[in-house]
Scaffold this active site. Structure first.
Site, PDB file in Angstrom:
ATOM      1  N   GLY A 183       0.820  -1.204   0.000  1.00 43.03           N
ATOM      2  CA  GLY A 183       0.000   0.000   0.000  1.00 43.03           C
ATOM      3  C   GLY A 183       0.852   1.250   0.000  1.00 43.03           C
ATOM      4  O   GLY A 183       1.989   1.250  -0.483  1.00 43.03           O
ATOM      5  N   SER A 184       0.330   2.322   0.569  1.00 43.32           N
ATOM      6  CA  SER A 184       1.010   3.613   0.516  1.00 43.32           C
ATOM      7  C   SER A 184       2.160   3.670   1.513  1.00 43.32           C
ATOM      8  O   SER A 184       2.115   3.044   2.571  1.00 43.32           O
ATOM      9  CB  SER A 184       0.015   4.737   0.812  1.00 43.32           C
ATOM     10  OG  SER A 184      -0.405   4.680   2.167  1.00 43.32           O
ATOM     11  N   GLU A 226       5.684  -3.561   0.717  1.00 47.63           N
ATOM     12  CA  GLU A 226       5.773  -3.258  -0.710  1.00 47.63           C
ATOM     13  C   GLU A 226       4.977  -1.985  -0.907  1.00 47.63           C
ATOM     14  O   GLU A 226       3.753  -1.999  -0.875  1.00 47.63           O
ATOM     15  CB  GLU A 226       5.228  -4.427  -1.540  1.00 47.63           C
ATOM     16  CG  GLU A 226       5.708  -4.406  -2.986  1.00 47.63           C
ATOM     17  CD  GLU A 226       4.886  -3.497  -3.858  1.00 47.63           C
ATOM     18  OE1 GLU A 226       5.300  -2.331  -4.057  1.00 47.63           O
ATOM     19  OE2 GLU A 226       3.831  -3.932  -4.332  1.00 47.63           O
ATOM     20  N   LEU A 227       5.710  -0.874  -1.080  1.00 51.11           N
ATOM     21  CA  LEU A 227       5.086   0.443  -0.997  1.00 51.11           C
ATOM     22  C   LEU A 227       5.107   1.145  -2.360  1.00 51.11           C
ATOM     23  O   LEU A 227       5.006   0.502  -3.396  1.00 51.11           O
ATOM     24  CB  LEU A 227       5.785   1.260   0.093  1.00 51.11           C
ATOM     25  CG  LEU A 227       5.838   0.552   1.461  1.00 51.11           C
ATOM     26  CD1 LEU A 227       6.635   1.380   2.464  1.00 51.11           C
ATOM     27  CD2 LEU A 227       4.439   0.260   1.992  1.00 51.11           C
ATOM     28  N   GLU A 250       4.357  10.204  -5.332  1.00 51.25           N
ATOM     29  CA  GLU A 250       3.781   9.148  -6.166  1.00 51.25           C
ATOM     30  C   GLU A 250       2.443   9.612  -6.726  1.00 51.25           C
ATOM     31  O   GLU A 250       1.485   9.820  -5.970  1.00 51.25           O
ATOM     32  CB  GLU A 250       3.592   7.873  -5.344  1.00 51.25           C
ATOM     33  CG  GLU A 250       2.988   6.728  -6.140  1.00 51.25           C
ATOM     34  CD  GLU A 250       2.759   5.484  -5.300  1.00 51.25           C
ATOM     35  OE1 GLU A 250       2.887   4.381  -5.840  1.00 51.25           O
ATOM     36  OE2 GLU A 250       2.451   5.627  -4.096  1.00 51.25           O
TER      37      GLU A 250
END
Length: 478
Positions: A232-233, A252-253, A380
């Protein structure tokens, strides 16, 4: 025609349960409620964790062929339910139907890879006689399941990113509790329905629990859980790590991935891949192309090609097979990114195409010469936005790629193997993709990032390593 049910359950300790229908899930294109699911309360989450603890020992005792059989069953059932899974993605995620079908294919690939890896959990015989005091000693080590795991998956790949947690957990023999994204829970629920068909799994082997963010603290803080895997973020991910206590954490960003187009690149090939990498599923990918660095010798030509191609992309209903750009996940997110685009233009960036918003629909947008400090460049975007910039020196381009707080993957189009090897050495990212975009991923490769993009690696074998501990055996031969 494929249709969805009006209501869906959660899965608690391998069984469907319908304590309520409190979670409303919308069709992301129409904005209307498409279906409702059960919402897990803290009591239900606690019961699921207790079940996972009870299941830890029997899960660890499952034979390799039994775990493989579960995963092969999932492959078969996902193939049989292919159209249903793709349609569910189209509705709950707003994903264009062709992209949705591609994700179902990857879901099947991921479980197939896990079925193969379930029988390949190897250890090692290690000589210990490195000095006179260890003469006659030998070591043997093996991998054992880490125990109950907690998984939190995101909205943008509701099937495959959940699969990258569920499939290796089953292959390794770890019970788990999963919180799918509240905006897109159905893919994980259907996976729970398929897993519930497998009697070999002990009670408590899995729970699929849609939950509100406020009610989901136990997924992170409960000490009975031995691993937290979150996708996620960055802001949420690092906050969860700080609260996770003693458990292992895999994150896992996000990213603002760059791609380099060198002067010797095949521009026609680069065009097709970059437009895809920037705008597929409305740019809502952590490795979507956000920064495009183009050599000055081909900059003007390639910019014209990119603008012309981007303007041809069809936007609209994701259920229409001609649609390439569907809605963003919410009007709120589309409004956010529209604000970033406007901010960049006001700061001096040039709008090459796109930039308009209608509800959750945001046009595919290209900007040029975005100032370094603008959000559209530094943060992002997670939407249909890409920025163009020129370079003249390869080393300079690599420095620009590294000038980011993120480091997930980078891509490049070049024919120079020496430049490729230099980039592989220099770029501070989890993966370098040559003659393709950073968005490219095969589901058995190690995948993850550095810096604010996370820690640990996904990819079935690598996730299984995170979900295991090494247990050593030392033998003295008398």
């Amino acid at each position: 025609m494929t249709k969805l049910k009006d209501t869906y359950p959660l899965y608690l300790n391998n069984r469907a349960a319908q304590p309520n229908t409190d979670l409303k899930v919308t069709d992301k294109y129409t904005g209307e409620v498409a279906f409702r699911t059960a919402l897990a309360t803290p009591d239900v989450i606690d019961e699921a964790i207790a079940g996972a603890v009870r299941a830890a020992e029997p899960m660890a005792r499952l034979a390799s062929y039994e775990k493989q059989g579960v995963l092969q069953h999932c492959v078969t059932r996902f193939q049989e339910r292919f159209d249903e899974l793709a349609y569910a993605l189209c509705v709950e995620a707003g994903k264009p139907i062709k992209d949705a079908e591609g994700e179902v294919t990857r879901l099947i690939d991921t479980f197939r890879i896990a079925a193969e890896e379930a029988t390949r959990i190897y250890g090692e015989v290690q000589p210990l006689d490195i000095s006179p005091r260890a003469k006659g000693y030998m070591g043997i080590w093996k991998r054992v399941p880490i125990g109950p795991c907690s998984f939190i998956s995101p909205f943008n790949f509701p099937l495959n990113l959940a699969a990258h947690k569920i499939a290796p957990a089953i292959a390794m023999g770890c019970p788990f509790v999963m919180k799918p994204a509240s905006m897109t829970p159905l893919g994980a629920i259907i996976m729970g329905e398929v897993l519930a068909e497998c009697d070999v799994l002990p009670e408590g082997a899995f729970s699929i629990l849609p939950a509100s963010r406020d009610g989901a603290d136990l997924f992170t803080t409960d000490e009975r859980l031995k691993l937290l895997s979150f996708t996620g973020s960055p802001g949420v991910g690092w906050d969860l790590k700080a609260k996770a206590g003693k458990k292992k954490v895999v994150l896992e960003l996000g990213g603002n991935a760059a791609v380099i187009v060198d002067k010797d690149a095949d521009l026609d090939h680069a065009l097709e891949r970059i437009v895809f990498g920037a705008f597929y599923q409305s740019g809502q990918s952590c490795i979507g192309v956000q920064r495009i660095l183009i050599h000055a010798d081909v900059y003007d030509r390639f910019r014209e090609m990119l603008v012309a191609k981007t303007r041809t992309l069809v936007a609209g209903d994701p259920k229409d097979r001609d649609t390439f750009i569907g809605p963003m996940i919410s009007e709120k997110e589309a409004t956010r990114l529209k604000g970033w685009i406007d901010e960049a233009v006001e700061a001096g960036a040039k709008l090459l195409c796109g930039g308009s918003r209608d509800g959750a629909m945001l046009e595919a947008t290209l900007l040029e010469d975005v100032p370094d400090d603008c959000k559209a460049n530094r943060e992002e975007a997670f939407g249909p936005l890409a920025n163009l910039a020129r370079f003249t020196d390869w080393d300079e381009a690599l420095e620009v790629v590294n000038d980011s707080k993120f480091g997930l993957q980078a891509g490049m189009f070049t024919r120079d193997i020496h430049q490729v090897l230099e980039a592989w050495d220099v770029l501070d990212v989890g993966g370098v993709v040559v003659n393709d975009v950073p968005s490219y991923r095969v589901d058995n490769m190690p995948y993850g990032g550095v810096k604010d993009s996370g820690l640990g690696r996904e990819g079935i074998r690598f996730a299984m390593e995170d979900m295991s501990e090494i247990r050593n055996l030392v033998i003295r031969r008398l």
